[in-house]
Motif scaffolding. Structure first.
Motif, PDB file in Angstrom:
ATOM      1  N   ILE A 135       0.880  -1.053   0.034  1.00  0.00           N
ATOM      2  CA  ILE A 135       0.174  -0.018  -0.015  1.00  0.00           C
ATOM      3  C   ILE A 135       0.887   1.250  -0.062  1.00  0.00           C
ATOM      4  O   ILE A 135       1.749   1.346   0.886  1.00  0.00           O
ATOM      5  N   SER A 157       0.394   5.580  -0.942  1.00  0.00           N
ATOM      6  CA  SER A 157      -0.464   6.687  -0.830  1.00  0.00           C
ATOM      7  C   SER A 157      -0.010   8.145  -1.648  1.00  0.00           C
ATOM      8  O   SER A 157       1.098   8.539  -1.391  1.00  0.00           O
ATOM      9  N   PHE A 169      -0.108  11.800  -2.495  1.00  0.00           N
ATOM     10  CA  PHE A 169      -0.101  13.241  -1.873  1.00  0.00           C
ATOM     11  C   PHE A 169       0.564  14.538  -2.263  1.00  0.00           C
ATOM     12  O   PHE A 169       1.850  14.290  -2.377  1.00  0.00           O
ATOM     13  N   LYS A 228      -5.379  13.617  -1.358  1.00  0.00           N
ATOM     14  CA  LYS A 228      -4.572  12.356  -1.023  1.00  0.00           C
ATOM     15  C   LYS A 228      -5.319  11.210  -1.034  1.00  0.00           C
ATOM     16  O   LYS A 228      -6.641  11.027  -0.815  1.00  0.00           O
ATOM     17  N   GLU A 229      -4.858  10.142  -1.460  1.00  0.00           N
ATOM     18  CA  GLU A 229      -5.503   8.815  -1.337  1.00  0.00           C
ATOM     19  C   GLU A 229      -4.470   7.695  -1.441  1.00  0.00           C
ATOM     20  O   GLU A 229      -3.559   7.807  -2.152  1.00  0.00           O
ATOM     21  N   ASP A 230      -5.210   6.590  -0.728  1.00  0.00           N
ATOM     22  CA  ASP A 230      -4.139   5.507  -0.687  1.00  0.00           C
ATOM     23  C   ASP A 230      -3.985   4.547  -2.150  1.00  0.00           C
ATOM     24  O   ASP A 230      -4.976   4.439  -2.857  1.00  0.00           O
ATOM     25  N   VAL A 248      -3.611   1.181  -3.732  1.00  0.00           N
ATOM     26  CA  VAL A 248      -3.677  -0.335  -3.211  1.00  0.00           C
ATOM     27  C   VAL A 248      -3.437  -1.125  -4.241  1.00  0.00           C
ATOM     28  O   VAL A 248      -3.713  -0.569  -5.557  1.00  0.00           O
ATOM     29  N   PHE A 300       4.415  13.336  -2.360  1.00  0.00           N
ATOM     30  CA  PHE A 300       4.620  12.514  -1.164  1.00  0.00           C
ATOM     31  C   PHE A 300       4.184  11.163  -1.146  1.00  0.00           C
ATOM     32  O   PHE A 300       3.153  11.205  -1.482  1.00  0.00           O
ATOM     33  N   CYS A 301       4.796  10.133  -0.869  1.00  0.00           N
ATOM     34  CA  CYS A 301       4.205   8.897  -0.588  1.00  0.00           C
ATOM     35  C   CYS A 301       3.845   9.014   0.836  1.00  0.00           C
ATOM     36  O   CYS A 301       4.351   9.149   1.802  1.00  0.00           O
ATOM     37  N   THR A 302       2.427   8.813   1.132  1.00  0.00           N
ATOM     38  CA  THR A 302       2.160   8.974   2.660  1.00  0.00           C
ATOM     39  C   THR A 302       1.592   7.698   3.193  1.00  0.00           C
ATOM     40  O   THR A 302       0.427   7.709   3.948  1.00  0.00           O
ATOM     41  N   GLU A 303       1.949   6.504   2.866  1.00  0.00           N
ATOM     42  CA  GLU A 303       1.676   5.432   3.509  1.00  0.00           C
ATOM     43  C   GLU A 303       2.811   4.397   3.621  1.00  0.00           C
ATOM     44  O   GLU A 303       3.545   4.074   2.594  1.00  0.00           O
ATOM     45  N   TYR A 304       3.391   4.128   4.843  1.00  0.00           N
ATOM     46  CA  TYR A 304       4.552   3.600   4.916  1.00  0.00           C
ATOM     47  C   TYR A 304       4.634   2.327   4.104  1.00  0.00           C
ATOM     48  O   TYR A 304       3.981   1.452   4.113  1.00  0.00           O
ATOM     49  N   CYS A 305       5.694   2.158   3.269  1.00  0.00           N
ATOM     50  CA  CYS A 305       5.906   1.177   2.408  1.00  0.00           C
ATOM     51  C   CYS A 305       7.272   0.512   2.396  1.00  0.00           C
ATOM     52  O   CYS A 305       7.870  -0.255   1.453  1.00  0.00           O
ATOM     53  N   PRO A 349      -0.061  -5.480   2.343  1.00  0.00           N
ATOM     54  CA  PRO A 349       0.751  -6.548   2.288  1.00  0.00           C
ATOM     55  C   PRO A 349       2.181  -6.460   2.631  1.00  0.00           C
ATOM     56  O   PRO A 349       3.053  -7.463   2.556  1.00  0.00           O
ATOM     57  N   TYR A 350       2.698  -5.349   3.031  1.00  0.00           N
ATOM     58  CA  TYR A 350       4.097  -5.091   3.414  1.00  0.00           C
ATOM     59  C   TYR A 350       4.337  -5.911   4.599  1.00  0.00           C
ATOM     60  O   TYR A 350       5.581  -6.904   4.639  1.00  0.00           O
ATOM     61  N   VAL A 394      -8.883   7.784   3.707  1.00  0.00           N
ATOM     62  CA  VAL A 394      -8.234   8.064   2.452  1.00  0.00           C
ATOM     63  C   VAL A 394      -7.740   6.573   1.846  1.00  0.00           C
ATOM     64  O   VAL A 394      -6.871   6.528   0.889  1.00  0.00           O
ATOM     65  N   SER A 395      -8.541   5.468   2.445  1.00  0.00           N
ATOM     66  CA  SER A 395      -7.795   3.999   2.080  1.00  0.00           C
ATOM     67  C   SER A 395      -8.362   3.760   0.879  1.00  0.00           C
ATOM     68  O   SER A 395      -7.948   2.678   0.461  1.00  0.00           O
ATOM     69  N   VAL A 450      -8.252  14.852   4.714  1.00  0.00           N
ATOM     70  CA  VAL A 450      -7.532  14.494   3.504  1.00  0.00           C
ATOM     71  C   VAL A 450      -6.233  14.997   3.426  1.00  0.00           C
ATOM     72  O   VAL A 450      -5.285  14.185   3.063  1.00  0.00           O
ATOM     73  N   ASP A 483      -2.005  11.030   7.839  1.00  0.00           N
ATOM     74  CA  ASP A 483      -0.588  10.348   7.795  1.00  0.00           C
ATOM     75  C   ASP A 483       0.274  11.386   7.727  1.00  0.00           C
ATOM     76  O   ASP A 483       1.400  11.329   7.064  1.00  0.00           O
ATOM     77  N   PRO A 492       4.938  14.252   5.836  1.00  0.00           N
ATOM     78  CA  PRO A 492       4.380  13.100   6.082  1.00  0.00           C
ATOM     79  C   PRO A 492       5.011  12.089   7.304  1.00  0.00           C
ATOM     80  O   PRO A 492       6.102  12.437   7.713  1.00  0.00           O
ATOM     81  N   ARG A 507       6.541   8.679   9.430  1.00  0.00           N
ATOM     82  CA  ARG A 507       7.041   7.498   9.265  1.00  0.00           C
ATOM     83  C   ARG A 507       8.347   7.878   8.174  1.00  0.00           C
ATOM     84  O   ARG A 507       8.687   7.020   7.575  1.00  0.00           O
ATOM     85  N   TYR A 508       8.824   8.938   7.902  1.00  0.00           N
ATOM     86  CA  TYR A 508       9.840   9.186   6.992  1.00  0.00           C
ATOM     87  C   TYR A 508      11.155   9.558   7.708  1.00  0.00           C
ATOM     88  O   TYR A 508      11.191   9.947   8.575  1.00  0.00           O
TER      89      TYR A 508
END
Lengths: 366, 234, 548
Positions: free
Chosen positions: A149, A151, A153, A160-162, A164, A232-237, C148-149, C307-308, C379, C383, C451, C453-454
């Motif tokens: 996943i 995101s 942004f 912003k939207e994930d 998936v 930016f990617c805003t879902e930890y990947c 899935p991570y 925002v999922s 929005v 995160d 953001p 977790r950076y």
């Protein structure tokens, strides 16, 4: 007030600004009122001597009703206001251009359509990590992930939207060139796009893309015709989550069309070459796991491997040739090098790209 | 230390003992615990419902691979065992310790019967190359019960191998975790049986017996939902 | 004629003087000792989680690689989150202060199931060890384990999640133990409308512990099956749904934040009346709002999924319900402020200034939740560091500060001693300033779009990161001072009396520390345990309630 923190570069941004400012105002007011009462009571009712008289009043229906009803009303109003703009954020409307976004660890790929069919075709223009947009033209970004996943942004667009792997998700907006971008001096541009030396190597895509477009494609961009915003990617990947950055470049119509033509030309005559292979290595995320100087990062280094034997995890020995590299790119889990984890996701490269990567790897034998 | 009535037992001023909560309290605690088990399985039922909706054709095809006969035998076994455990409780309530022991033994034997049938079911699946996460085959013919690789079409509709796989994933996980609860129930009932043999329980103190029975009824109840869901629904 | 025989349980000895050996402690079923064992254990984990936080902030002092590689950084923030959530704050106040005080406050000699209570401690302990085995090859998934991570990454994710699953059991055992205790073990004459608010809080919390925990338990088990058996339920490549993991995860993890905060609210409701000499304002409202929050907390989990990729209609509904849960919380703040009104505030008392500081920090915590409940602003802020700041204000500014306030307030009761009040004040001041300096700038970072977790960030974000990191050093220093003070004073502090605050609730009507069975004679109840006001009273009734 929110405008102090971030540029407004889409048609919905001013509305989101109003809502944010309203929320800030209401919460700020509530904060001040409650804490002023707190401080006032602390000062006024602090204990001065023992045995002071204190009130025994422990309820008051009128006041309790008031302070239940009024916040409920205010909160309902806030909900409605937030909802209204949210519905606009999500409504693509009738006329929009679709752009496919493919996210993977740790890069973005954008595919532009000249009409509204979604089918990925090798003829469509694709760009990596930099998204080119036409000012005032509504777009809908249709997004899917190749692996985990992510995101999408862009603060200045307020979207912003994930992203998936099992369904397509979307963001929709009408990009603008913000006031600030239109009026920044060269000095100011330099300061804003300033990044560290290391970052220049890892994430060059966040530097001033307006400048890049001028330099690389020779398109003249007078002030006010280009704005370059960070993605930016805003879902930890994973490992390079904080390096999964891009730029969204908004151009005025003329300049946008000039650029699209240049890209079409450039991509029409892709020449298989080691230089192109190096570009792929850098922009498609390979460099996050494979070094070119011999050091072990996550996967094997590419230095000096061409033509040499390689031991696999299952005991077999293969030669690092065109076939091995092709298989390792398209189906990496089948032949895992000994001593390395089996975690490489399959990569979606076309024929020219794979051949260029092979040329690049060959060039590292020197 | 002996006492001659429940009342006296419940008011013994012994510093710390489970009996602090009393018979009612212990039962209440057990019901609360059972609520958590319902929620635990609820997640699985919810997940199953979601994927059933996503892959209706594949779930229908895959469920033909489940042996209704074995499933029914297990259902009868569990329902009977619920009866025997209830009779065990009834017996000790009337002070009939020996009778209670026999009913407890019967319950435990029936429970092991359930697990034996499960063993045969699972090994049959494995034999036909159906593993959790990797179901390679499925019953492709109702009548002959012939196993074959997952077809790409069935009854005129496209079949997604992923859907078949997910059915079996749910099958193994849900019946597996249920089976684990059967095992836990057996262990608990054995512990109660040992206590019963040693004379710990009487007509005025049988709380652990009753609570274990409650747990066993829940295990049975969950199966009552699992069985039609997997084996019967068309 | 009875000879004087050495009585097996000398009811006049304090609980600390009985069963003094290590074996005595490890096999105790005394809720007070179990509470203390939990306290020591969670505090050790708090230190470990805290150090990982300091290291995270240390890396962020400047852009680029400062000390650690991205992989190490990702492990550090995962450890910080997982340890703080599962090993510290979920047991948190209920397992420590709750265990110690619940029976005392209702006049009982112990909880309903003392042996299950001890079992819950060992289940928790073993679960924590199992999760820490993952340190051998640490997970880098974040404490939220998104698929899935989390299915694919290297690292001992299975050990970490298995440990969390087992600790969940401990939470469930505590949950139903407390519920049955409150229903069945109240001393004669204590009705539901006279229960201390801390008890109401623990009761509401226990309901959540019971009903929410199994859901995350099963979710984690499914994740383990994904890793071990590749079942496919969350794997897009196998037709699965990664968003389903998020739905199940947040179905628990939203209610869990109310497990964290409701007991903190209970502590505040106990402390304010005593040090204001005022009855608690709106007793019924506070009690019922605790239950309301517990129930409504199950309906808002979707706000973590705005925002999922979830359906738009679901987003509207969850936003509406999220505003709903804000109302009971706001009411509590007003009730507490009204408790201060026309009181005689002992603002120099340690529990009091902690609590007043809590009110300041919780208004920030609660109000910034609104930015996240409003769909269009969420929005943008989702995160980002805005969320990080919001939840640290609720968890640290809220729960942790309340826990420490409670530890100071009930310190004399638990240990029979006093802590050093001067050290306590300086510790609090450094902690308070440090905490706010760490997290206030993070709201600004969030508004700028930084953001979460950076590992690395663009240079224009640096200013606030630098301030935040420096703040974190004072935040840490504050804890060192405060907790050392408590630890040392537990052994060397000057002796305290049974009821040094002239408080009315039952725990103060017995000696400090209490005897093993809590009360020597069955306690009787005052008409109201919050009857502190003096206006119009002939005699201050609270003054007449002296300890046995």
């Amino acid at each position: 007030m929110f405008e102090w923190f971030v540029d407004s570069a889409s048609t919905i941004a001013p509305q989101v600004n109003i809502v944010m400012n309203l929320v800030n105002f209401i919460t700020g007011l509530a904060f001040i009122l409650t804490n002023a009462a707190l401080v006032y009571f602390i000062i006024k009712y602090r204990r001065r001597k023992e045995g002071e008289i204190t009130s025994r009043i422990d309820q008051n229906h009128t006041i309790e009703v008031i302070w239940t009803v009024i916040p409920s009303i205010i909160l309902t109003i806030l909900f409605v206001i937030g909802l209204k703009d949210f519905r606009e954020l999500r409504a693509a409307g009738q006329n929009y251009k679709e752009i496919m976004v493919s996210a993977k660890q740790w890069a973005w790929e954008f595919t532009y359509s000249t009409d509204s069919d979604l089918i990925q075709s090798p003829k469509k223009i694709k760009t990596d990590n930099v998204l080119y947009l036409e000012e005032n033209e509504r777009v809908k970004l249709i997004m899917k992930s190749k692996d985990v996943i992510h995101s999408f942004f862009v603060p200045e667009f307020r979207v912003k939207e994930d992203v998936v792997g099992n369904i397509y998700t979307y963001v929709t907006f009408t990009p603008l060139i913000s006031q600030r971008q239109a009026t920044m001096t060269d000095e100011e541009r330099k300061a804003w796009y300033q990044i560290t030396q290391d970052q220049k190597e890892i994430i060059p895509q966040v530097e001033d893309q307006c400048k890049k477009v001028q330099e690389k494609y020779g398109i003249n961009l007078p002030a006010g015709t280009c704005g370059s915003y960070r993605i930016f990617c805003t879902e930890y990947c994973g490992k390079d989550h904080s390096y999964m950055l891009g730029s969204a470049v908004v151009l005025k119509k003329d300049q946008f069309l000039q650029l699209m033509n240049k890209l079409k030309e450039e991509q029409g005559k892709i020449v298989v070459s080691a230089e192109y292979g190096k570009e792929i290595y850098e922009i498609k995320g390979c460099k996050s796991c494979h070094s070119i100087d011999g050091s072990k990062v996550v996967g094997p280094s590419f230095k000096g491997i061409w033509g040499k034997p390689r031991k696999l995890a299952d005991g077999r020995v293969v030669t690092v040739d065109e076939n091995y590299i092709t298989r390792s790119i398209l189906e990496p889990t089948i032949e895992v090098a000994e001593g390395y984890p089996n975690i490489m996701p399959p990569q979606d490269l076309n024929e020219e790209q794979i051949q260029s990567v092979i040329e690049f790897i060959k060039s590292l034998n020197k | 230390m002996s006492v001659s009535s429940i009342k006296e037992f419940e008011t013994i001023k012994h510093p710390v003992h489970e009996e602090l909560a009393g018979y009612e309290g212990a039962k209440f605690g057990m019901w609360l615990f059972l609520a958590t088990e319902l929620l635990l399985f609820g997640v699985l039922f919810a997940g199953f419902a979601i994927f059933h909706a996503k892959y209706p054709v594949e779930f229908k095809l895959a469920h033909m691979s489940l042996d209704r006969v074995m499933g029914s035998i297990n259902t009868v076994i569990l329902i009977t065992s619920s009866m025997t455990v209830a009779l065990a409780i009834d017996a000790i309530q009337r002070g009939k310790r020996n009778l209670s022991i026999w009913f407890l033994v019967a319950t435990i034997l029936l429970a092991s019967g359930f697990l034996v049938v499960k063993y045969f079911e699972y090994t049959a699946k494995f034999h036909h190359n159906i593993f959790p996460g990797n179901a390679q085959q499925v019953v492709i013919d109702h009548h002959t019960h012939q196993y074959g690789p997952v077809p790409s079409q069935w009854e005129g509709k496209a079949v997604d191998k992923n859907g078949v796989n997910l059915f079996f994933s749910f099958y193994f996980v849900m019946t597996g975790i249920h089976g684990l609860h059967v095992l836990i129930g057996m262990i608990v009932l054995t512990w109660v049986l040992i206590g019963m043999i040693k004379g710990k329980y009487t007509h005025w103190y049988y709380t652990p017996v009753e609570n274990s029975g409650l747990y066993w009824h829940l295990v049975d109840l969950i199966w009552i939902y699992l069985f039609p869901l997997f084996y019967l629904i068309q | 004629m009875a000879h004087a025989v050495a009585h097996e349980h000398d009811h006049n000895k304090s609980y600390l003087e009985v069963g003094r050996s290590i074996w005595g402690w490890l096999t105790t079923t005394d809720h007070k000792k179990i509470g203390i064992m939990y306290l020591f254990t969670i505090m050790i984990y708090f230190a470990v989680g805290g150090i990982s936080a300091l290291l995270v902030r240390l890396e962020l002092i400047a852009p680029g690689k400062t000390f650690f590689s991205p992989d190490t950084y990702n492990v550090l923030f995962t450890l910080h989150g997982a340890i703080m959530t599962f090993l510290f704050i979920v047991p948190g106040i209920p397992a420590t202060l709750g265990n110690f005080l619940l029976p005392l406050m209702i006049g009982a000699k112990d909880v309903a199931f003392p042996r299950i209570n001890l079992a819950s401690y060992y289940v928790y302990l073993i679960g924590s060890f199992i999760s820490l085995v993952s340190l051998l090859s640490p997970a880098d998934t974040g404490w939220t384990f998104y698929a899935p991570y989390s299915m694919k990454t290297n690292g001992l994710v299975v050990w970490l999640t298995l440990g969390a699953f087992i600790m969940g059991f401990a939470s469930i055992l505590t949950g139903f133990n407390f519920i049955v205790t409150v229903h069945r073990m109240r001393a004669p004459g204590l009705g539901w409308s006279n229960l201390p608010l801390f008890v109401w809080a623990l009761y509401a919390t226990a309901i959540i512990q019971l009903l929410a925990t199994p859901v995350v338990g099963m979710n984690l088990v499914l994740l383990i099956f994904e890793r071990v058996l590749d079942i496919g339920i969350f794997n897009p490549a196998k037709g699965g749904d990664p968003i389903l993991f998020e739905q199940f995860f947040w179905f628990y993890s939203h209610p869990v934040v109310y497990i964290m905060i409701l007991p903190a609210f209970g502590v505040v409701s106990e402390i304010l009346p005593v040090f204001s000499r005022r009855p608690i304002f709106g007793y019924k409202a506070i009690a019922y709002s605790s239950l309301a929050i517990a129930l409504v907390s199950f309906l808002v989990w979707g706000h973590h999924l705005f925002v999922s990729g979830m359906s738009d209609w679901a987003r509207y509904i969850f936003s509406f319900l999220t505003f709903f849960v804000a109302v009971p919380t706001a009411i509590k703040i007003f009730n507490w402020l009204a408790t201060l009104w026309k009181g005689s505030l002992e603002i120099t008392a340690t529990p009091m200034y902690y609590t007043l500081g809590f009110l300041f920090m919780f208004t920030i915590a609660g109000l910034t939740g609104l930015h996240l409940a409003v769909l269009s602003t969420d929005v943008y802020l989702h995160d980002t560091y805005f969320v990080v700041a919001h939840f640290h204000y609720t968890m640290q500014g809220g729960t942790v500060f309340a826990l420490i306030a409670g530890l100071h307030y009930w310190f004399p009761k638990i240990t029979g001693r006093w802590y050093n009040k001067k050290v306590a004040f300086w510790g609090w001041l450094i902690l308070f300033v440090g905490f706010n300096a760490t997290f206030l700038p993070q709201f600004l970072l969030g508004l700028e779009g930084m953001p979460r977790r950076y590992f690395d960030y663009l240079p224009h974000f640096q200013t606030w990161h630098l301030v935040s990191t420096i703040g974190s050093w004072f935040n840490g220093l504050g804890y060192v001072i405060v907790l050392t003070n408590l630890l040392v004073s537990a052994f060397t502090g000057e002796k305290a009396e049974a009821n040094p605050y002239n408080a009315l609730s039952l725990e103060w009507q017995t000696s400090s520390p209490p005897p093993e069975t809590n009360f020597i004679t069955t306690p009787t109840f005052p008409a109201s345990i919050y009857d502190y006001g003096t206006e119009g009273k002939e005699e201050d009734t609270s003054k007449t309630k002296k300890a046995v």
